[in-house]
Design an enzyme around this catalytic site. Structure first.
Site, PDB file in Angstrom:
ATOM      1  N   ARG A  51       0.847  -1.200   0.000  1.00  0.00           N
ATOM      2  CA  ARG A  51       0.000   0.000   0.000  1.00  0.00           C
ATOM      3  C   ARG A  51       0.880   1.246   0.000  1.00  0.00           C
ATOM      4  O   ARG A  51       1.198   1.809   1.055  1.00  0.00           O
ATOM      5  CB  ARG A  51      -0.921  -0.009   1.219  1.00  0.00           C
ATOM      6  CG  ARG A  51      -1.935  -1.130   1.214  1.00  0.00           C
ATOM      7  CD  ARG A  51      -2.789  -1.089   2.471  1.00  0.00           C
ATOM      8  NE  ARG A  51      -3.796  -2.144   2.485  1.00  0.00           N
ATOM      9  CZ  ARG A  51      -4.647  -2.350   3.479  1.00  0.00           C
ATOM     10  NH1 ARG A  51      -4.598  -1.557   4.552  1.00  0.00           N
ATOM     11  NH2 ARG A  51      -5.528  -3.328   3.429  1.00  0.00           N
ATOM     12  N   ASP A  53       2.169   5.051  -0.260  1.00  0.00           N
ATOM     13  CA  ASP A  53       1.627   6.316   0.220  1.00  0.00           C
ATOM     14  C   ASP A  53       1.447   7.314  -0.913  1.00  0.00           C
ATOM     15  O   ASP A  53       1.925   7.110  -2.040  1.00  0.00           O
ATOM     16  CB  ASP A  53       2.563   6.933   1.263  1.00  0.00           C
ATOM     17  CG  ASP A  53       2.574   6.151   2.565  1.00  0.00           C
ATOM     18  OD1 ASP A  53       1.555   5.525   2.893  1.00  0.00           O
ATOM     19  OD2 ASP A  53       3.610   6.174   3.246  1.00  0.00           O
ATOM     20  N   ARG A 199      11.487   5.462   3.850  1.00  0.00           N
ATOM     21  CA  ARG A 199      11.659   6.912   3.840  1.00  0.00           C
ATOM     22  C   ARG A 199      12.396   7.392   5.091  1.00  0.00           C
ATOM     23  O   ARG A 199      13.160   8.360   5.037  1.00  0.00           O
ATOM     24  CB  ARG A 199      10.304   7.599   3.703  1.00  0.00           C
ATOM     25  CG  ARG A 199       9.681   7.429   2.317  1.00  0.00           C
ATOM     26  CD  ARG A 199       8.223   7.850   2.295  1.00  0.00           C
ATOM     27  NE  ARG A 199       8.069   9.248   2.683  1.00  0.00           N
ATOM     28  CZ  ARG A 199       6.871   9.800   2.922  1.00  0.00           C
ATOM     29  NH1 ARG A 199       5.765   9.078   2.827  1.00  0.00           N
ATOM     30  NH2 ARG A 199       6.807  11.076   3.254  1.00  0.00           N
TER      31      ARG A 199
END
Length: 253
Positions: A51, A53, A199
Site C-alpha cells: 500500500r 503512500d 523513507r
C-alpha cells in the site's frame, strides 16, 4: 470466477496513495472502477502487495482481482488500461493464477528504490521523481551506515507513529547506497516493511551523507527503539516500489 494477477506501474504524484481515500483519487479506485467494466458494472475488489503512500511511485506493483470466466489475458490487460485512462497508471501484465493465490500474502519479497538528486540545481526532468538535496553527500559513508541496519532488528526508531503493524521486528535483507553521477540510489529489500520505514532510512542516511551524523550514530538510533532517535522522514517523491517477489513468479515468461 477467475483470479487475475496484475503487474502495474504508476506515477504516484497525482494520487493520494494506493488505498481508497475520501479526500482524493487513489490507484485502487482507478483500477477497481476500470475492472467493473469487465464485470457488467458490478464492483470489483482488489488486493495489493504494497500500500504505497501519496506521492510514492511503482514500477512493479502487484495486485489481484477476480473476474467472470471467459476473459483472455491480453484482453484483461488492454481493457483495464483503456478504462484507466487518462490516469498515470497502467497494467503491464495480466496473468491467470490459482484461486488461492494472493498478491499480498503470497509475496515473499519487496524491493524499493529511493533516489536523491544531489546537485545544486533543482530538478527539471526528474521533478517529482527524486528528493533534491543540494548539499554534497558522501554516498560511501551512507552505504557504511546502511550496512548497520541489515538483519533482523526491532525497527521502532524507523517506523511511523501511525504504523499499524503488530510488531516492529523485521528482517532487512539488503540496504545499499550507490552514487551514479548526480543520482544517489538507496535500494532495499525485505519480505515486508513498516510504514515509512524506507523513507525514514533515507532521511537518516542523508544526515550521515552531509556529515551531520556519524556512521555510528545510526547504530545508536536503531538500538534506542525510539522514533525520535532517528532522522526525519524523507519526502515520498523519491520512493519507488520496484518489484514484488513470489515463490513462483506468475509474470515470468
Amino acid at each position: 470466477m477467475t483470479r487475475w494477477a496484475l503487474l502495474l506501474e504508476y506515477d504516484g504524484a497525482t494520487f493520494v496513495g494506493w488505498q481508497r481515500q475520501t479526500n482524493g483519487l487513489s490507484v485502487q479506485t482507478v483500477l477497481e472502477q476500470a475492472a467493473s467494466h469487465l464485470n457488467q458494472g458490478a464492483p470489483v475488489a482488489s488486493i495489493v502487495a504494497g500500500r504505497t503512500d501519496a506521492g510514492v511511485h511503482a514500477e512493479g506493483q502487484v495486485a489481484h482481482i477476480d473476474l467472470p470466466e471467459g476473459h483472455r489475458a491480453k484482453s484483461v490487460r488492454d481493457a483495464l488500461n483503456y478504462h484507466m485512462k487518462p490516469h498515470p497508471a497502467v497494467v503491464l501484465k495480466a496473468v491467470e493464477v490459482p484461486p488461492d493465490w494472493n498478491a499480498r500474502f503470497s509475496a515473499i519479497r519487496r524491493t524499493y528504490r529511493f533516489r536523491i538528486l544531489n546537485r545544486r540545481s533543482r530538478p527539471a526532468l526528474l521533478a517529482g521523481r527524486v528528493w533534491h538535496v543540494p548539499v554534497p553527500l558522501d554516498a560511501e559513508a551512507m552505504h557504511a551506515a546502511a550496512k548497520l541496519l541489515v538483519g533482523r532488528h526491532d525497527f521502532t526508531s524507523f517506523r511511523a507513529a501511525s504504523c499499524q503493524a503488530k510488531s516492529p521486528i523485521r528482517t532487512l535483507d539488503r540496504l545499499d547506497v550507490r552514487r551514479h553521477g548526480e543520482i544517489i540510489e538507496i535500494e532495499t529489500e525485505a519480505r515486508s516493511f513498516l510504514h515509512h520505514q524506507v523513507r525514514n532510512f533515507a532521511g537518516t542516511l542523508k544526515l550521515v551523507g552531509e556529515a551531520s551524523w556519524s556512521v555510528e550514530r545510526v547504530a545508536a538510533a536503531l538500538t534506542a527503539r525510539d522514533r525520535g532517535a532517528a532522522g526525519p522522514t524523507a519526502p515520498p517523491e523519491g520512493l519507488t516500489l520496484m518489484s514484488v517477489g513470489y515463490p513462483d513468479n506468475p509474470f515470468t515468461d
